[in-house]
Design a protein around this motif. Structure first.
Motif, PDB file in Angstrom:
ATOM      1  N   ARG A  11       0.853  11.003  13.457  1.00 24.27           N
ATOM      2  CA  ARG A  11       1.658  10.403  12.754  1.00 24.27           C
ATOM      3  C   ARG A  11       1.200  10.045  11.429  1.00 24.27           C
ATOM      4  N   ARG A  12      -0.152  10.109  11.047  1.00 26.04           N
ATOM      5  CA  ARG A  12      -0.659  10.054   9.895  1.00 26.04           C
ATOM      6  C   ARG A  12      -0.172  11.106   8.766  1.00 26.04           C
ATOM      7  N   ARG A  13      -0.179  12.471   9.371  1.00 26.63           N
ATOM      8  CA  ARG A  13       0.367  13.389   8.625  1.00 26.63           C
ATOM      9  C   ARG A  13       1.486  13.414   7.975  1.00 26.63           C
ATOM     10  N   SER A  14       2.365  12.707   9.107  1.00 25.38           N
ATOM     11  CA  SER A  14       3.777  12.410   8.520  1.00 25.38           C
ATOM     12  C   SER A  14       4.053  11.444   7.591  1.00 25.38           C
ATOM     13  N   ARG A  15       3.017  10.563   7.213  1.00 24.95           N
ATOM     14  CA  ARG A  15       2.942   9.787   6.059  1.00 24.95           C
ATOM     15  C   ARG A  15       2.394  10.352   4.828  1.00 24.95           C
ATOM     16  N   VAL A  16       2.881  10.193   3.521  1.00 24.06           N
ATOM     17  CA  VAL A  16       2.542  10.713   2.500  1.00 24.06           C
ATOM     18  C   VAL A  16       1.510   9.838   1.720  1.00 24.06           C
ATOM     19  N   GLN A  17       1.937   8.667   1.706  1.00 26.91           N
ATOM     20  CA  GLN A  17       1.041   7.433   1.053  1.00 26.91           C
ATOM     21  C   GLN A  17       0.159   6.848   2.044  1.00 26.91           C
ATOM     22  N   PRO A  18      -1.270   7.080   1.903  1.00 25.99           N
ATOM     23  CA  PRO A  18      -2.292   6.776   2.748  1.00 25.99           C
ATOM     24  C   PRO A  18      -2.308   5.170   2.959  1.00 25.99           C
ATOM     25  N   ARG A  19      -2.551   4.523   4.192  1.00 26.44           N
ATOM     26  CA  ARG A  19      -2.352   3.156   4.625  1.00 26.44           C
ATOM     27  C   ARG A  19      -3.752   2.736   4.741  1.00 26.44           C
ATOM     28  N   VAL A  20      -4.199   1.567   4.202  1.00 24.68           N
ATOM     29  CA  VAL A  20      -5.258   0.891   4.550  1.00 24.68           C
ATOM     30  C   VAL A  20      -5.147  -0.480   5.107  1.00 24.68           C
ATOM     31  N   LEU A  21      -6.160  -0.944   5.775  1.00 25.09           N
ATOM     32  CA  LEU A  21      -6.066  -2.126   6.587  1.00 25.09           C
ATOM     33  C   LEU A  21      -7.253  -2.931   5.842  1.00 25.09           C
ATOM     34  N   VAL A  44      -1.056  -1.115   1.578  1.00 26.85           N
ATOM     35  CA  VAL A  44      -2.073  -1.938   2.024  1.00 26.85           C
ATOM     36  C   VAL A  44      -1.716  -3.022   2.874  1.00 26.85           C
ATOM     37  N   THR A  45      -2.251  -3.038   4.051  1.00 27.12           N
ATOM     38  CA  THR A  45      -2.096  -4.327   5.010  1.00 27.12           C
ATOM     39  C   THR A  45      -2.917  -5.115   5.147  1.00 27.12           C
ATOM     40  N   CYS A  46      -2.865  -6.497   5.063  1.00 23.78           N
ATOM     41  CA  CYS A  46      -4.122  -7.428   5.251  1.00 23.78           C
ATOM     42  C   CYS A  46      -4.057  -8.274   6.358  1.00 23.78           C
ATOM     43  N   ALA A  47      -5.469  -8.462   6.824  1.00 28.43           N
ATOM     44  CA  ALA A  47      -5.597  -9.485   7.986  1.00 28.43           C
ATOM     45  C   ALA A  47      -6.730 -10.473   7.432  1.00 28.43           C
ATOM     46  N   ASN A  48      -6.713 -11.766   8.092  1.00 27.42           N
ATOM     47  CA  ASN A  48      -7.864 -12.781   7.784  1.00 27.42           C
ATOM     48  C   ASN A  48      -8.561 -13.069   8.981  1.00 27.42           C
ATOM     49  N   SER A  49      -8.423 -12.332  10.205  1.00 23.66           N
ATOM     50  CA  SER A  49      -9.263 -12.561  11.358  1.00 23.66           C
ATOM     51  C   SER A  49      -9.544 -11.258  12.046  1.00 23.66           C
ATOM     52  N   ASP A  58      -3.278  -2.117  16.568  1.00 21.96           N
ATOM     53  CA  ASP A  58      -2.781  -1.591  17.772  1.00 21.96           C
ATOM     54  C   ASP A  58      -1.443  -1.319  17.582  1.00 21.96           C
ATOM     55  N   SER A  59      -0.844  -1.855  16.427  1.00 23.78           N
ATOM     56  CA  SER A  59       0.595  -1.453  16.338  1.00 23.78           C
ATOM     57  C   SER A  59       0.999  -0.470  15.263  1.00 23.78           C
ATOM     58  N   GLN A  60      -0.041  -0.243  14.213  1.00 23.66           N
ATOM     59  CA  GLN A  60      -0.014   0.684  13.272  1.00 23.66           C
ATOM     60  C   GLN A  60      -0.848   1.854  13.133  1.00 23.66           C
ATOM     61  N   ASP A  61      -0.799   2.700  12.360  1.00 21.22           N
ATOM     62  CA  ASP A  61      -1.683   3.737  11.981  1.00 21.22           C
ATOM     63  C   ASP A  61      -2.102   3.533  10.456  1.00 21.22           C
ATOM     64  N   PHE A  62      -3.589   3.535  10.531  1.00 19.41           N
ATOM     65  CA  PHE A  62      -4.231   3.518   9.216  1.00 19.41           C
ATOM     66  C   PHE A  62      -5.073   4.702   8.811  1.00 19.41           C
ATOM     67  N   ASP A  63      -5.297   4.911   7.617  1.00 20.26           N
ATOM     68  CA  ASP A  63      -6.346   5.995   7.059  1.00 20.26           C
ATOM     69  C   ASP A  63      -7.663   5.285   6.969  1.00 20.26           C
ATOM     70  N   LEU A  64      -7.628   4.075   6.555  1.00 19.13           N
ATOM     71  CA  LEU A  64      -9.041   3.539   6.390  1.00 19.13           C
ATOM     72  C   LEU A  64      -8.934   2.067   6.732  1.00 19.13           C
ATOM     73  N   CYS A  65     -10.091   1.450   7.198  1.00 19.86           N
ATOM     74  CA  CYS A  65     -10.347  -0.003   7.559  1.00 19.86           C
ATOM     75  C   CYS A  65     -11.400  -0.451   6.804  1.00 19.86           C
ATOM     76  N   LEU A  66     -11.248  -1.637   5.855  1.00 15.78           N
ATOM     77  CA  LEU A  66     -12.113  -2.190   5.077  1.00 15.78           C
ATOM     78  C   LEU A  66     -12.239  -3.791   5.484  1.00 15.78           C
ATOM     79  N   THR A  67     -13.380  -4.011   6.107  1.00 18.69           N
ATOM     80  CA  THR A  67     -13.485  -5.170   6.980  1.00 18.69           C
ATOM     81  C   THR A  67     -14.748  -6.276   6.281  1.00 18.69           C
TER      82      THR A  67
END
Length: 460
Positions: A11-21, A44-49, A58-67
């Protein structure tokens, strides 16, 4: 049926823009990180916990997670554990409190890709993100560098190299001299996200102590006599790539302190400079010595040991993979013969499989090169052409004379003294990677005397 990792990768290859959590409970820092990611052209997708982050993973695909490491309902390690448990193909970088080396090491050991210390340096953050989102999906062995063999020992090492290559965690490679530690380090580099950046190998035991700081960190023009211009050090040369520290156990304690600071702070100061400059390097070390006993003896700093000893790769000796010797030997011969057909006779292969190989693959290559040069038939190497030393069939690394008890007299004084001399010569040769000139220096004899003694004792 697709695994979670394979499905995510597709699924990641089908996206052009990388996604980061991005995960952080500080609104100001979260906003700063989000703006920085957007300016780099990322989704960019954000989370605070931890709970919110897991739900998004569990619901989306990401190319990087920064926590962040500290979160209201847990730690960044919980996010890493979830990604590992679900086998999600997502590299993770953690943000730790300033000076919290223990947290950084714990995150790397848990499987984090890299870490950043607070306050976040935006230049380091941009470099980290660029490395992460361009990481290659395949880990094919690059041409020219490979670890051959089908034995369980080498297969285990190759599998570990494939896994650690995806991370930026420090790696320490152990094993006997000549077992392929630098080849393993190059494979980790070439299979990882920094493959297109420099790989700088450094033999720590070959640098004079008074030159170490200038060699590692560089210097400014006029900083000392002979400094006719600015010069980069190893860290600057390896920036955005990998610095390979071979025989790291040979570093003096004074240099260990400076190396530790450079690794922790990701900055270096050239001799003669008043300012520090940021550097982004992955550290891979190698040593044929055991570091833990050196730490206990006070010869190696404990804090540096913990910083470097995040992931350990132990290279097997050739004696542990005898079934692979024919395959490795044929591959080496193919390279040495340069297209000319050459084969080993069955007797030659059998002799190699019973030889103890104190110098491992490096010694095997030397033996085959000698056999190729001395063979009576250009297309065939016989056991006589190999000129193996008399220890064929022995499992010992070098022959050693039995210690005499009080009042005991050897059956043959000449044989006993030859055994003692042979053991000393082989020990010196192994320590110097079979460099006869250096081995002679260690033993306090001339090169000519070294050569004479080796010929007399049948050491090839």
């Amino acid at each position: 049926m697709e695994t979670p990792a394979a499905s995510s990768s597709h699924r990641r290859r089908s996206r052009v823009q990388p996604r980061v959590l991005v995960i952080d409970d500080e609104p100001d820092l979260l906003e700063l990180l989000e703006i920085t990611m957007i300016r780099l052209g990322l989704d960019v997708t954000c989370a605070n916990s931890v709970a919110a982050a897991i739900a998004k993973l569990d619901s989306q695909d990401f190319d990087l997670c920064l926590t962040d490491m500290r979160l209201p309902d847990g730690e960044g390690l919980d996010v890493i554990a979830h990604i590992q448990r679900k086998e999600l193909d997502v590299p993770v970088a953690v943000i730790t409190a300033f000076g919290s080396a223990e947290n950084a090491v714990a995150a790397l050991k848990a499987g984090a890709f890299d870490y950043l210390a607070k306050p976040v340096n935006l230049e380091q953050l941009r470099a980290l993100v660029k490395q992460a989102v361009k990481a290659p999906e395949k880990t094919r062995a690059p041409d020219g560098y490979a670890l051959l063999g089908n034995s369980p020992a080498i297969k285990q090492v190759c599998d570990l190299i494939d896994r650690v290559a995806k991370s930026l965690a420090p790696v320490i490679i152990g094993g006997e001299s000549g077992s392929g530690k630098e080849v393993a380090a190059r494979l980790i580099h070439l299979k990882g996200p920094r493959a297109s950046a420099p790989f700088i190998p450094v033999n720590c035991g070959a640098i004079p102590e008074n030159l170490m700081e200038s060699e590692f960190f560089g210097y400014k023009k006029g900083s000392f006599t002979g400094a006719d211009g600015d010069r980069e050090g190893f860290f600057q040369a390896a920036n955005n790539g990998t610095l390979f520290l071979d025989e790291v156990a040979d570093l003096p304690l004074t240099m260990q302190v400076k190396l530790l600071r450079a690794i922790q702070e990701k900055t270096v100061r050239r001799i003669g400079s008043q300012t520090e400059e940021p550097v982004d390097v992955r550290i891979i070390c190698a040593t044929h010595k055991k570091l833990a006993p050196l730490v206990e003896a006070g010869q190696f700093r404990q804090d540096l040991f913990f910083r470097l000893h995040v992931i350990e790769v132990n290279m097997p000796s050739l004696r542990e993979m005898r079934e692979d010797i024919p395959l490795i030997a044929r591959a080496i011969l193919e390279k040495l013969a340069r297209g000319r057909p050459v084969e080993l006779t069955p007797d030659a292969i059998a002799a190699l499989q019973h030889y103890p190989f104190p110098g491992n693959v490096r010694e095997l290559e030397n033996i085959l090169e000698r056999g190729l040069s001395l063979a009576l038939q250009p297309s065939q190497i016989r056991v006589e052409d190999l000129y193996l030393s008399p220890v064929v069939g022995s499992e010992r690394k070098e022959p050693a004379a039995k210690a005499l008890g009080e009042g005991e007299i050897p059956v043959s004084l000449e044989t006993y003294l030859d055994d003692v001399e042979r053991a000393a010569l082989l020990a010196a040769l192994e320590k110097t990677r079979f460099n006869r000139t250096e081995a002679a220096k260690l033993l306090g004899i001339t090169f000519r005397a070294m050569r004479y003694r080796m010929e007399r004792l049948g050491i090839k």
